[in-house]
Design a protein around this motif. Structure first.
Motif, PDB file in Angstrom:
ATOM      1  N   ASP A 186       0.685  -1.359  -0.027  1.00 12.62           N
ATOM      2  CA  ASP A 186       0.051   0.066   0.117  1.00 12.62           C
ATOM      3  C   ASP A 186       0.836   1.330  -0.033  1.00 12.62           C
ATOM      4  O   ASP A 186       0.388   2.382  -0.411  1.00 12.62           O
ATOM      5  N   PHE A 187       2.211   1.107   0.435  1.00 14.73           N
ATOM      6  CA  PHE A 187       3.022   2.219   0.333  1.00 14.73           C
ATOM      7  C   PHE A 187       4.202   1.970  -1.013  1.00 14.73           C
ATOM      8  O   PHE A 187       4.392   0.973  -1.181  1.00 14.73           O
ATOM      9  N   PRO A 188       4.684   3.054  -1.273  1.00  9.19           N
ATOM     10  CA  PRO A 188       5.598   2.975  -2.200  1.00  9.19           C
ATOM     11  C   PRO A 188       6.908   2.103  -1.817  1.00  9.19           C
ATOM     12  O   PRO A 188       7.163   2.182  -0.715  1.00  9.19           O
ATOM     13  N   THR A 189       7.531   1.417  -2.692  1.00 12.42           N
ATOM     14  CA  THR A 189       8.514   0.361  -2.291  1.00 12.42           C
ATOM     15  C   THR A 189       9.647   0.571  -3.266  1.00 12.42           C
ATOM     16  O   THR A 189       9.484   0.857  -4.498  1.00 12.42           O
ATOM     17  N   ALA A 219       5.520   7.188   6.577  1.00 10.12           N
ATOM     18  CA  ALA A 219       5.411   8.585   6.812  1.00 10.12           C
ATOM     19  C   ALA A 219       7.060   8.708   7.824  1.00 10.12           C
ATOM     20  O   ALA A 219       7.262   9.698   7.836  1.00 10.12           O
ATOM     21  N   THR A 220       7.259   7.553   8.589  1.00  9.14           N
ATOM     22  CA  THR A 220       8.241   7.844   9.378  1.00  9.14           C
ATOM     23  C   THR A 220       9.844   7.897   8.534  1.00  9.14           C
ATOM     24  O   THR A 220      10.984   8.301   9.203  1.00  9.14           O
ATOM     25  N   ASN A 221       9.881   7.110   7.623  1.00 13.41           N
ATOM     26  CA  ASN A 221      11.198   6.854   6.898  1.00 13.41           C
ATOM     27  C   ASN A 221      11.106   7.491   5.503  1.00 13.41           C
ATOM     28  O   ASN A 221      12.412   7.676   4.873  1.00 13.41           O
ATOM     29  N   ILE A 222      10.262   8.220   4.961  1.00 19.64           N
ATOM     30  CA  ILE A 222      10.052   8.757   3.502  1.00 19.64           C
ATOM     31  C   ILE A 222      11.213   9.731   3.362  1.00 19.64           C
ATOM     32  O   ILE A 222      11.879   9.722   2.305  1.00 19.64           O
ATOM     33  N   LEU A 254      17.944   7.813  -2.019  1.00 17.80           N
ATOM     34  CA  LEU A 254      17.754   7.503  -3.421  1.00 17.80           C
ATOM     35  C   LEU A 254      18.312   8.701  -4.292  1.00 17.80           C
ATOM     36  O   LEU A 254      19.124   8.435  -5.136  1.00 17.80           O
ATOM     37  N   GLU A 255      18.176   9.805  -3.839  1.00 21.23           N
ATOM     38  CA  GLU A 255      18.683  10.989  -4.516  1.00 21.23           C
ATOM     39  C   GLU A 255      20.082  10.866  -4.767  1.00 21.23           C
ATOM     40  O   GLU A 255      20.806  11.288  -5.709  1.00 21.23           O
TER      41      GLU A 255
END
Length: 90
Positions: free
Chosen positions: A52-55, A72-75, A82-83
């Protein structure tokens, strides 16, 4: 995703039960880019590749080396990571 649609080595899998749901989430221009895979049959979800969340799935030489589900805690930290990886890609 809108800001990182062109780097080599990154593929986005958009998974939903219907293509209309995917078209509602992102722009038509983004859907036309070659590194977007549209999974309108929700196969990636059924196989446990996404939830349900981006992976984020990191591959090296075709093998999974890291698997992260964003929440929400690690995005912020994970997207920053990733950047940094994208900046160092050849």
């Amino acid at each position: 995703m809108e800001g990182n649609q062109s780097p080599k080595g990154i593929t986005y899998i958009l998974s939903a039960k219907q293509k209309k749901a995917i078209q509602f989430m992102v722009s038509r221009d983004l859907l036309r880019t070659k590194n977007i895979v549209i999974d309108a049959n929700n196969r990636a979800h059924a196989l446990g590749l996404v939830g349900d969340f981006p992976t984020l799935i990191y591959l090296k030489e075709g093998r999974v080396v890291e698997f992260k589900t964003l929440s929400a805690t690690n995005i912020s930290a994970d997207l920053s990571h990733l950047e940094k990886r994208l900046k160092h890609m050849p």
